[in-house]
Each structure stands twice: as structure tokens, then as C-alpha cells.
Design a protein around this motif. Sequence first.
Motif, PDB file in Angstrom:
ATOM      1  N   UNK A 125     -14.452  -8.681 -31.742  1.00 34.89           N
ATOM      2  CA  UNK A 125     -13.479  -7.594 -31.641  1.00 34.89           C
ATOM      3  C   UNK A 125     -12.042  -8.099 -31.721  1.00 34.89           C
ATOM      4  N   UNK A 126     -11.761  -9.214 -31.094  1.00 39.89           N
ATOM      5  CA  UNK A 126     -10.400  -9.773 -31.140  1.00 39.89           C
ATOM      6  C   UNK A 126     -10.017 -10.151 -32.563  1.00 39.89           C
ATOM      7  N   UNK A 127     -10.993 -10.717 -33.305  1.00 38.08           N
ATOM      8  CA  UNK A 127     -10.710 -11.088 -34.697  1.00 38.08           C
ATOM      9  C   UNK A 127     -10.413  -9.848 -35.535  1.00 38.08           C
ATOM     10  N   UNK A 128     -11.239  -8.817 -35.359  1.00 36.19           N
ATOM     11  CA  UNK A 128     -11.023  -7.594 -36.137  1.00 36.19           C
ATOM     12  C   UNK A 128      -9.688  -6.943 -35.782  1.00 36.19           C
ATOM     13  N   UNK A 129      -9.355  -6.911 -34.482  1.00 40.67           N
ATOM     14  CA  UNK A 129      -8.091  -6.293 -34.059  1.00 40.67           C
ATOM     15  C   UNK A 129      -6.900  -7.082 -34.577  1.00 40.67           C
ATOM     16  N   UNK A 130      -7.018  -8.411 -34.550  1.00 43.30           N
ATOM     17  CA  UNK A 130      -5.943  -9.254 -35.054  1.00 43.30           C
ATOM     18  C   UNK A 130      -5.725  -9.010 -36.545  1.00 43.30           C
ATOM     19  N   UNK A 131      -6.819  -8.890 -37.293  1.00 36.47           N
ATOM     20  CA  UNK A 131      -6.722  -8.669 -38.733  1.00 36.47           C
ATOM     21  C   UNK A 131      -6.056  -7.324 -39.026  1.00 36.47           C
ATOM     22  N   UNK A 132      -6.466  -6.269 -38.315  1.00 31.25           N
ATOM     23  CA  UNK A 132      -5.875  -4.951 -38.556  1.00 31.25           C
ATOM     24  C   UNK A 132      -4.427  -4.878 -38.092  1.00 31.25           C
ATOM     25  N   UNK A 133      -4.118  -5.588 -37.002  1.00 32.39           N
ATOM     26  CA  UNK A 133      -2.764  -5.505 -36.417  1.00 32.39           C
ATOM     27  C   UNK A 133      -1.719  -6.215 -37.260  1.00 32.39           C
ATOM     28  N   UNK A 134      -2.151  -7.170 -38.097  1.00 34.51           N
ATOM     29  CA  UNK A 134      -1.179  -7.926 -38.891  1.00 34.51           C
ATOM     30  C   UNK A 134      -0.397  -7.026 -39.832  1.00 34.51           C
ATOM     31  N   UNK A 135      -1.007  -5.971 -40.298  1.00 37.15           N
ATOM     32  CA  UNK A 135      -0.321  -5.013 -41.177  1.00 37.15           C
ATOM     33  C   UNK A 135      -0.446  -3.628 -40.556  1.00 37.15           C
ATOM     34  N   UNK A 136       0.584  -3.236 -39.791  1.00 36.53           N
ATOM     35  CA  UNK A 136       0.518  -1.954 -39.081  1.00 36.53           C
ATOM     36  C   UNK A 136       0.457  -0.782 -40.049  1.00 36.53           C
ATOM     37  N   UNK A 137       0.889  -1.008 -41.286  1.00 35.62           N
ATOM     38  CA  UNK A 137       0.859   0.059 -42.291  1.00 35.62           C
ATOM     39  C   UNK A 137      -0.341  -0.059 -43.221  1.00 35.62           C
ATOM     40  N   UNK A 175     -15.879 -10.762 -10.643  1.00 34.42           N
ATOM     41  CA  UNK A 175     -16.083  -9.787 -11.716  1.00 34.42           C
ATOM     42  C   UNK A 175     -14.764  -9.462 -12.422  1.00 34.42           C
ATOM     43  N   UNK A 176     -13.708  -9.361 -11.636  1.00 33.49           N
ATOM     44  CA  UNK A 176     -12.396  -9.092 -12.242  1.00 33.49           C
ATOM     45  C   UNK A 176     -12.027 -10.197 -13.221  1.00 33.49           C
ATOM     46  N   UNK A 177     -12.276 -11.453 -12.827  1.00 33.33           N
ATOM     47  CA  UNK A 177     -11.992 -12.568 -13.729  1.00 33.33           C
ATOM     48  C   UNK A 177     -12.856 -12.490 -14.988  1.00 33.33           C
ATOM     49  N   UNK A 178     -14.143 -12.109 -14.774  1.00 32.36           N
ATOM     50  CA  UNK A 178     -15.051 -12.017 -15.917  1.00 32.36           C
ATOM     51  C   UNK A 178     -14.580 -10.948 -16.914  1.00 32.36           C
ATOM     52  N   UNK A 179     -14.012  -9.876 -16.376  1.00 31.35           N
ATOM     53  CA  UNK A 179     -13.584  -8.773 -17.246  1.00 31.35           C
ATOM     54  C   UNK A 179     -12.111  -8.853 -17.661  1.00 31.35           C
ATOM     55  N   UNK A 180     -11.433  -9.930 -17.265  1.00 32.52           N
ATOM     56  CA  UNK A 180     -10.002 -10.038 -17.569  1.00 32.52           C
ATOM     57  C   UNK A 180      -9.743 -10.046 -19.077  1.00 32.52           C
ATOM     58  N   UNK A 181     -10.560 -10.781 -19.794  1.00 31.43           N
ATOM     59  CA  UNK A 181     -10.391 -10.855 -21.248  1.00 31.43           C
ATOM     60  C   UNK A 181     -10.588  -9.479 -21.887  1.00 31.43           C
ATOM     61  N   UNK A 182     -11.598  -8.745 -21.388  1.00 29.44           N
ATOM     62  CA  UNK A 182     -11.837  -7.393 -21.896  1.00 29.44           C
ATOM     63  C   UNK A 182     -10.643  -6.486 -21.597  1.00 29.44           C
ATOM     64  N   UNK A 183     -10.091  -6.622 -20.384  1.00 28.72           N
ATOM     65  CA  UNK A 183      -8.940  -5.785 -20.008  1.00 28.72           C
ATOM     66  C   UNK A 183      -7.756  -6.042 -20.933  1.00 28.72           C
ATOM     67  N   UNK A 184      -7.535  -7.329 -21.260  1.00 26.47           N
ATOM     68  CA  UNK A 184      -6.431  -7.658 -22.173  1.00 26.47           C
ATOM     69  C   UNK A 184      -6.677  -7.084 -23.565  1.00 26.47           C
ATOM     70  N   UNK A 185      -7.953  -7.144 -23.999  1.00 30.01           N
ATOM     71  CA  UNK A 185      -8.286  -6.585 -25.302  1.00 30.01           C
ATOM     72  C   UNK A 185      -8.054  -5.069 -25.318  1.00 30.01           C
ATOM     73  N   UNK A 186      -8.439  -4.391 -24.226  1.00 28.23           N
ATOM     74  CA  UNK A 186      -8.220  -2.935 -24.142  1.00 28.23           C
ATOM     75  C   UNK A 186      -6.725  -2.622 -24.208  1.00 28.23           C
ATOM     76  N   UNK A 187      -5.909  -3.396 -23.502  1.00 29.07           N
ATOM     77  CA  UNK A 187      -4.456  -3.184 -23.537  1.00 29.07           C
ATOM     78  C   UNK A 187      -3.902  -3.398 -24.947  1.00 29.07           C
ATOM     79  N   UNK A 188      -4.385  -4.464 -25.616  1.00 25.35           N
ATOM     80  CA  UNK A 188      -3.925  -4.739 -26.977  1.00 25.35           C
ATOM     81  C   UNK A 188      -4.325  -3.613 -27.923  1.00 25.35           C
ATOM     82  N   UNK A 189      -5.554  -3.094 -27.730  1.00 26.48           N
ATOM     83  CA  UNK A 189      -6.003  -1.996 -28.588  1.00 26.48           C
ATOM     84  C   UNK A 189      -5.180  -0.730 -28.331  1.00 26.48           C
ATOM     85  N   UNK A 190      -4.892  -0.471 -27.055  1.00 29.42           N
ATOM     86  CA  UNK A 190      -4.052   0.688 -26.731  1.00 29.42           C
ATOM     87  C   UNK A 190      -2.677   0.565 -27.386  1.00 29.42           C
TER      88      UNK A 190
END
Length: 749
Positions: A125-137, A175-190
Motif C-alpha cells: 500500500x505504501x508503494x502504491x500511495x507513493x506512486x500515485x502521490x508523486x503526480x497529484x494531477x 498494539x499501538x506500536x504495532x499499528x503505528x505504521x498503519x496509522x501513519x499510512x492512514x494519515x498520508x492517505x487522508x
Amino acid sequence: MAASSVSAAQAVGEYLQSPDDLLKLAAFRKKLEKEKASIDARLKSGVKEQLDATRGGLRKLFGTRNNVQAIKDEMATMERMCADPANVVSTFDQISRVSVVHRNLEQTEEMVNNLIEMDSKLDSLEDMLEMDSQDILGPAPNLLRIHFQINKLEAFRNQTMHQAKKSSQETRANLVRRFDRLSRLIEAFDEYILGLARNILEIVRAGHPEVIVKLMKIVEIEGKEDEKAVAMKLVKKAAKLDVAAKFRSMQANARVIKYYRSKVQKCIIESIKVSFDDAMAHHDNNPAAFLENSLWIYQDIMRIEEDVVPCFPPSYEIYNLYIREYHRALNGVITKIVQSAPEASILLQLHGWIKEYKKSMKELNVPPELLEPPLLEGNEQSLIEDYLKLIIKKLDEWTANLMKTEIEAFTTRAEPPEIDSDGLYGTQGAVILFQMINQQVDLALDSGQGLILARTIEEVNRVMRSVQEQWTKVVDAEYKKQMEKPEEVAGGLVEYCIALANDQLKCADFAESLSGRIEPLVSEKYASTINDRMNDAIDGCLDVAKRCTQVLIDIIFNDLKPATKLLFQPSWYDGIIAQIVETMRDYMSDYQSYLNQALFELLVEDLIDTFLVTYISALANSPKLRIPAATDRIKDDITDAYKFFGTYKKTSDLEPRFEVLEMILSLLEASKSLVFLSYWSFAKIHGPNIAFVETLMKNRGDLDRSGVSEVMESVKRKVKEEGLTDPPEPTIMKKIAIQGTFSRFLTRT
């Protein structure tokens, strides 16, 4: 009832149409009885069938009611049995515990598998989001896939954290530590979602409207999930604890409300404001450049209507949102422009631009209710008032500074006036003044509104009149100083009066040229006002120039006072006029060299009048004249004056002006008995002038008192007989002042 009677009568009439038909009456009666019997039989059969059907329906209804009651009783029994299965099934507790254990084992296994697989899913998911985010248009090919996977992982996280509420603090922290990466990904997606929302128009313009469709799909999904979560929370809040305990899915759903729809709308609004701010910044906050290059606003509106609106659900009313916010952002920019105290040209440009904006929005069929509040609260006409106030302020400031410099130069006369390309005295005042005036008039012309131009010309008239009034006062004050304390004032008043007169004539020429330039460009409604104001300003310029030339003449005759006092005095018989003529010649030589030719010609006209008034007034207030020596000397004076003024005017132009002297000379030369003939020629042109003629006769040394009385009687009789009155237009004789005896004495002394 009446209708039935008519029908029956008609039926009987059809059978009994002739007397022979009465024989058929018995047969007709039997036929009717048979028909009636048949009808009665059918009615009885129909009534019986309806009664049977009604009885059957009632029996079925009663049976149904009994069945419903039986079902209700059975369901009540089932409810009682299910309410407490432990009372029915002896091993229910064991079954329940085994079921819980089995469910917990399944959930634990699922949770462990999800935790194990989460990191690999996050990598993808991070790879896909990074690829899409590089060109916002760009096309955002992975947008829906990313959202779907993140949604699943987020639901898993929420459920896990909810179940861990009763666990130890260490477990929850782990558990919070385990989900920290997911939380950051959710914030980046938002943030990526909001970035797309900020660039909706640019994405569509780049040719990827499908991205907006995907975005709206995500917003709709999240909106429905938000609605479910809110509904569950409301039920939990309203329900009792024992009832709420039954909604285990409610407890498991610990969803964070995302409010994507409102956030997207806020991003759209922010992006519109940013686009206007960027447009201003692009033009270095230059309002004129911003207004001149505002076509993009209308292009955006057309693009929104054609390409953006189809990407949104109708419930969003996205067209209304965009138009309303574009209008508000524009109003904010325009308000800032007005509050920044812009130049007058900007106010005029803005006034015209707002009119064009309204016209363009109407052509684009934009509903008026979306353009609320109106730009500048609908007070765009106040821009004209602001413009005129600024014009007044600027013109007043400029003219005040200009006049301060010009008046200082005029009064100190430290340097001689400038000499222009024509070799005439002048200053830069007129040129500078009309540079300022033309600048403001050109701005008013650019507005395309006759009212603005007319109001501007009114202010120009006011400023010019103010300048003219100041110059008149300065000239009078400087001349007064020159007369009263010549030793204390700077020299050069003559030269500066010439320069000022030339400048005022230039102003008149400039004003006339300006009037001719603008008058054809306005409607008749304003042309008259503009013409009147400009003519008034031109008249004011000529008045100042006239005052300057009059001062030049007054300076000449102030220097001539010693000589003019000797006119018709004993020394005059020896010849005084030569001194007077030479003095005038000296001055006129300088005047002719540096004074505008048109003004010089007017000055010559006024100089002739002043000379004649001075000469005739001296004659009227003279002592006894020695006749004929006095008349001979007058003839010589007229000849010398003719020669002098003949250098500036044609003899044919001088003769009508000097005719009055010839007539007065004739009065002096005429014999007592013929004076009335000379008087008649004089009076027909100049009016009776009884006091002047009587004084002139008294001054004749060859007439005694009785002779004067005799002459005046004949004169008065002639006036009465002919009904002589003053001429319609006053002549030079109106300017002749006859002094009393005491005044004459003071003048001679």
C-alpha cells in the motif's frame, strides 16, 4: 320521476300510434307481464348468490382471526422459552461456554493472521500511495485499491483496539506500536485525498476526470460508514445497558468519524481562495494587471460546468458551491483593492470591470442568487465617488504644490522668466497643469461613462478657477506693492506679468483643444455641461491674461503720472505729448518682443482706450484753455498719437477710435452760435453728456459765463427736441470722470 314518466309515455306511444293499435292492447299487456316475470326471477337468483358469498366470507374471516390468535400464543410461548434457555436445556451453560471458546479461538486465529500479514500489505500500500502521490494531477490508478485495503486494515485495527480495552496497559501500548505504521499510512492517505480535493479543477484540466469520480466514490463510502457509526453511537447512548449489551457489533466498531464530505468542500473553498491569491501574487499585487488578466475566472466557470459537475453526485450541488465561492473570493480581492487606497485609474478600471463582470455572468446564465452578496455590497457606484474624491485630492495637492512654486517664483523674481521656443516669456506652469488635467481626463475617457467625464470636467473647472483666482490676487498684490513701495519690491514685475499672460493664453488654448477632443465623444446629455464648464475655464484664463495686460498698461501710466498731470496745464502748450508717446513706445517695444501677438493686439486696444480716457479726462478737468492755442496743441497731440499707435494698428482701425477726440476738438473750435451743430454730431454717437459738454464750454477761454449759458441752452434744447438718450452700448465717454473744483485743486497740487 318526470324522466320515467316521459320514457313510459314514449314506450306506450311507440305501440299505440294509430286507432287500430287499441285492438292489440291485450296482447301488449301479456307481453309486458311475461317480461316482468322474467326480470323478477333473475333478481331473486342474483340476491341469493350475493347472500351466499357474504356468508362464506364471514366464516373465513372468523377462521383467520382464530388462526392469528393461535400463532400469537405460540410465539409468546417461544419467546418465554428463548428468554431463559437454561430453564429448558439442562446443558445450556456448557454449550454456551464451548461456543464462546470456539468463537474466541476463531477471532484469535484471524487476529494473529492479520497481524502477520499486515506488514506485507502495508509495504504494498505504501508503494502504491507513493506512486500515485508523486503526480497529484495524474491518473491515480491505485486510488480505489488503496482505499479498499486501508479500510479493511483500519477496521481490523479498530476492532483489535476495542477488544484490548480490558487488557493491560503494556498490551495496549504494544498494539499501538504495532499499528503505528498503519496509522501513519492512514494519515498520508487522508492527506492525499485532501490534496486531490484541492486540485479538482487542475486534475480535470489535465484530462483525468475519472480521478474525481473515484474520489467521490470514496467520499460516498466513507460518508455512509460515518452515518452508520453515528447511528450506532446514538443507539448506545439512548439504549439501556442490558439492551446495549446485545449489540456486540456496536461495541466492536470503534470507528473514527472522518467527515470526508465536509473536508472536501472546505478544500475546494480553500483552493478557490488560493487561486485568487496566486493570481494577485503573479501580477505582483498589481490590481490593474489582475483585472486586465481576469479571463481565467470565466474559463474556470465554463470548465466547472462542463467537466467538473458531471463527476459529482447531484446532491453535492457542486456548481452552486463553486460559483458561490468564486464570487466570494473575488469580492474579497476587490474589497482589499478598494481598502488599499488605489490610484484613481484603478478605481475607474474597477468600476468598469464590475459592470463587465455582471454582464459576463449573465451571459453564462449564472443564477443571480449565487452571486450574493453583490460585489462591494452593491455599492460599486461609490467607486465613482471615491474616484472623484481622489481626483479632488490629487488635483488639489498637485496644484497646491505647483502654485506654491509658481507664486514663489513670481513674487521673488530671483531669475528672469523662461523664454520659450517662440522667443516669448513663459513658465512651465501651464504645461504642467494641463499634463495633470489631461491625465485625469484620459482616465475618465477610458471609463466610457459620460457621467464620470462630466464630473471630472467639473473638478477640472473648479481647480482651474481656483488657480485663476490665486493668480489674480497675486498680480493685484504685487502691483499694489509696486505702486506703494517700489523701493522694497523685486524688479521684473513687467516681465513676469508678460509670462503669466502668455501662460494663461496657453491654458486657454489647451482647454479649448481638450474641449474639442472630448465633446464629440459624449452624448448630448453631458456635452452641454462639459462645454459650459470648459468655456467657463477658458473665460477665466482670458480674464487673468486680461488682468495682466491691464497691469502692464497701469504700469505705463503710473510712470506717466508726472507727464499726464501736466496735460492742459500751462507747460502743456509747449508740448508734453512727445514725452508721453516715447514712454509708451519704450514699454511697448518690450511688450511686443515677449508678449503673445494676440495678447499684444488686445493690449494695444486697451492702451488706446486708456490713453483716450486719460487725455479726455484731463481735458474735462483742465483750467481755462487758451483758444486757439489749445486747439492747435490738441491737433498736434492727435497727430503724434496717430503716428505712435499707427505703428501697431492700421489707420482705418484708428480713425473710429480717435473720432471722439476730433468731435471734442470740433466742440472747442466751433463758434458760440454753431456749437450745437458740432454737439449734434457728438451726441448722436456718445449720448447727451450734458455735464461734460458744459464743463468743456466753461473751460473755453474764449467764452464768458453768458456765452456758456447761451451755448448750453441751445444744447439742452436740442437734446429735448430730439429726445436724445444714452446709446444702447456705452462708449468711451462713460469712462470720463469729471472732478469737482476741490478735486481739481488737489490733483494739480
